[in-house]
Design an enzyme around this catalytic site. Sequence first.
Site, PDB file in Angstrom:
ATOM      1  N   PRO A   9      34.838  14.853  57.612  1.00 11.94           N
ATOM      2  CA  PRO A   9      35.912  15.057  58.398  1.00 11.94           C
ATOM      3  C   PRO A   9      35.805  16.846  58.532  1.00 11.94           C
ATOM      4  CG  PRO A   9      36.377  14.064  56.443  1.00 11.94           C
ATOM      5  CD  PRO A   9      35.248  13.571  56.676  1.00 11.94           C
ATOM      6  N   ASN A  10      36.611  17.434  59.140  1.00  7.52           N
ATOM      7  CA  ASN A  10      36.915  18.823  59.342  1.00  7.52           C
ATOM      8  C   ASN A  10      35.699  19.685  59.629  1.00  7.52           C
ATOM      9  OD1 ASN A  10      39.555  18.858  58.301  1.00  7.52           O
ATOM     10  ND2 ASN A  10      39.165  18.233  56.457  1.00  7.52           N
ATOM     11  N   HIS A  79      32.927  12.791  47.811  1.00  5.85           N
ATOM     12  CA  HIS A  79      33.170  13.238  47.023  1.00  5.85           C
ATOM     13  C   HIS A  79      34.545  11.817  45.984  1.00  5.85           C
ATOM     14  CE1 HIS A  79      30.944  16.899  47.244  1.00  5.85           C
ATOM     15  NE2 HIS A  79      31.866  17.639  48.170  1.00  5.85           N
ATOM     16  N   ASP A  86      28.791   2.143  49.708  1.00  7.13           N
ATOM     17  CA  ASP A  86      28.308   1.083  49.800  1.00  7.13           C
ATOM     18  C   ASP A  86      27.760   0.399  51.265  1.00  7.13           C
ATOM     19  OD1 ASP A  86      28.646   0.865  47.334  1.00  7.13           O
ATOM     20  OD2 ASP A  86      30.879  -0.297  48.233  1.00  7.13           O
ATOM     21  N   HIS A  99      24.604  19.013  52.876  1.00  8.76           N
ATOM     22  CA  HIS A  99      25.696  20.045  53.134  1.00  8.76           C
ATOM     23  C   HIS A  99      25.308  21.416  53.357  1.00  8.76           C
ATOM     24  CE1 HIS A  99      28.088  16.569  51.139  1.00  8.76           C
ATOM     25  NE2 HIS A  99      26.469  16.212  49.963  1.00  8.76           N
ATOM     26  N   ILE A 100      26.393  21.772  54.254  1.00  8.14           N
ATOM     27  CA  ILE A 100      26.148  23.062  55.172  1.00  8.14           C
ATOM     28  C   ILE A 100      26.316  24.292  53.701  1.00  8.14           C
ATOM     29  CG2 ILE A 100      27.583  25.191  56.374  1.00  8.14           C
ATOM     30  CD1 ILE A 100      28.165  22.576  57.390  1.00  8.14           C
ATOM     31  N   SER A 101      27.786  23.783  52.676  1.00  6.08           N
ATOM     32  CA  SER A 101      27.518  25.052  51.340  1.00  6.08           C
ATOM     33  C   SER A 101      27.242  24.418  50.340  1.00  6.08           C
ATOM     34  CB  SER A 101      29.123  25.077  50.937  1.00  6.08           C
ATOM     35  OG  SER A 101      29.271  23.719  51.109  1.00  6.08           O
ATOM     36  N   ARG A 106      30.299  25.689  43.354  1.00  4.06           N
ATOM     37  CA  ARG A 106      31.306  25.010  43.825  1.00  4.06           C
ATOM     38  C   ARG A 106      32.556  24.794  42.910  1.00  4.06           C
ATOM     39  NH1 ARG A 106      32.509  23.897  50.459  1.00  4.06           N
ATOM     40  NH2 ARG A 106      34.103  24.886  49.870  1.00  4.06           N
ATOM     41  N   ARG A 110      33.706  18.617  43.206  1.00 10.65           N
ATOM     42  CA  ARG A 110      32.995  18.611  44.155  1.00 10.65           C
ATOM     43  C   ARG A 110      30.983  17.950  43.909  1.00 10.65           C
ATOM     44  NH1 ARG A 110      35.048  20.727  49.086  1.00 10.65           N
ATOM     45  NH2 ARG A 110      36.612  22.139  48.763  1.00 10.65           N
TER      46      ARG A 110
HETATM   47  C1  DQA Z   1      30.553  19.968  52.791  1.00 11.10           C
HETATM   48  C2  DQA Z   1      30.808  20.537  51.471  1.00 11.10           C
HETATM   49  C3  DQA Z   1      31.799  18.758  50.538  1.00 11.10           C
HETATM   50  O1  DQA Z   1      32.451  19.018  49.914  1.00 11.10           O
HETATM   51  C4  DQA Z   1      33.672  19.177  51.927  1.00 11.10           C
HETATM   52  O2  DQA Z   1      34.389  18.923  51.667  1.00 11.10           O
HETATM   53  C5  DQA Z   1      33.310  19.633  53.498  1.00 11.10           C
HETATM   54  C6  DQA Z   1      31.697  20.431  53.598  1.00 11.10           C
HETATM   55  C7  DQA Z   1      29.469  20.931  53.559  1.00 11.10           C
HETATM   56  O3  DQA Z   1      29.025  21.087  54.324  1.00 11.10           O
HETATM   57  O4  DQA Z   1      29.176  21.808  52.544  1.00 11.10           O
HETATM   58  O5  DQA Z   1      33.739  19.264  54.465  1.00 11.10           O
HETATM   59  O6  DQA Z   1      30.125  19.236  52.806  1.00 11.10           O
END
Ligand code: DQA
Length: 144
Positions: A9-10, A79, A86, A99-101, A106, A110
């Site tokens: 998501p997002n 998270h 599963d 993970h990008i970040s 953080r 997380r």
């Molecule tokens: C993420 C890190 C997650 O904690 C966050 O909810 C994301 C992006 C990352 O790519 O850094 O949506 O997965």
Amino acid sequence: MKLLVINGPNLNMLGIREPEIYGSATYQALENLVREAAAEAGFEVEIIQSNHEGALVDAIQQAYGKADGIIINPAAYTHTSVAILDALKTVALPAVEVHISNVKEREDFRQVSYAGMACFHTVMGEGLEGYRTAIRVMKDKLSS
Ligand code: DQA
């Protein structure tokens, strides 16, 4: 060899969402990078993005018998989602978490990764380039 790349998501809002954390490159740029890196490594690639947990579970299940490996950024579901953990355990394909970040630096919420428990490697904090690293790691694993 076939690779499935799954984004949660997002991540479709890359370039707009919190650029100070995720950078200014768009989701389309991420897809372009993944296609280029996958081709370089000799993978056929399918890329999926969904904002819905069940759709991510469906995509993992559908990889069974089709893909040789999965690269997954479950985003916020990292998270929270035992269902994604599963599903990864169910198909038992080699999986790399991206993970990008740098989630390690953080918020406390997380610091748990359910999906990561079913992955043989995690890449974090490398920005979009982390997907290229993940593809290389997967290539090494499948070639060994
Ligand atoms: C993420 C890190 C997650 O904690 C966050 O909810 C994301 C992006 C990352 O790519 O850094 O949506 O997965």
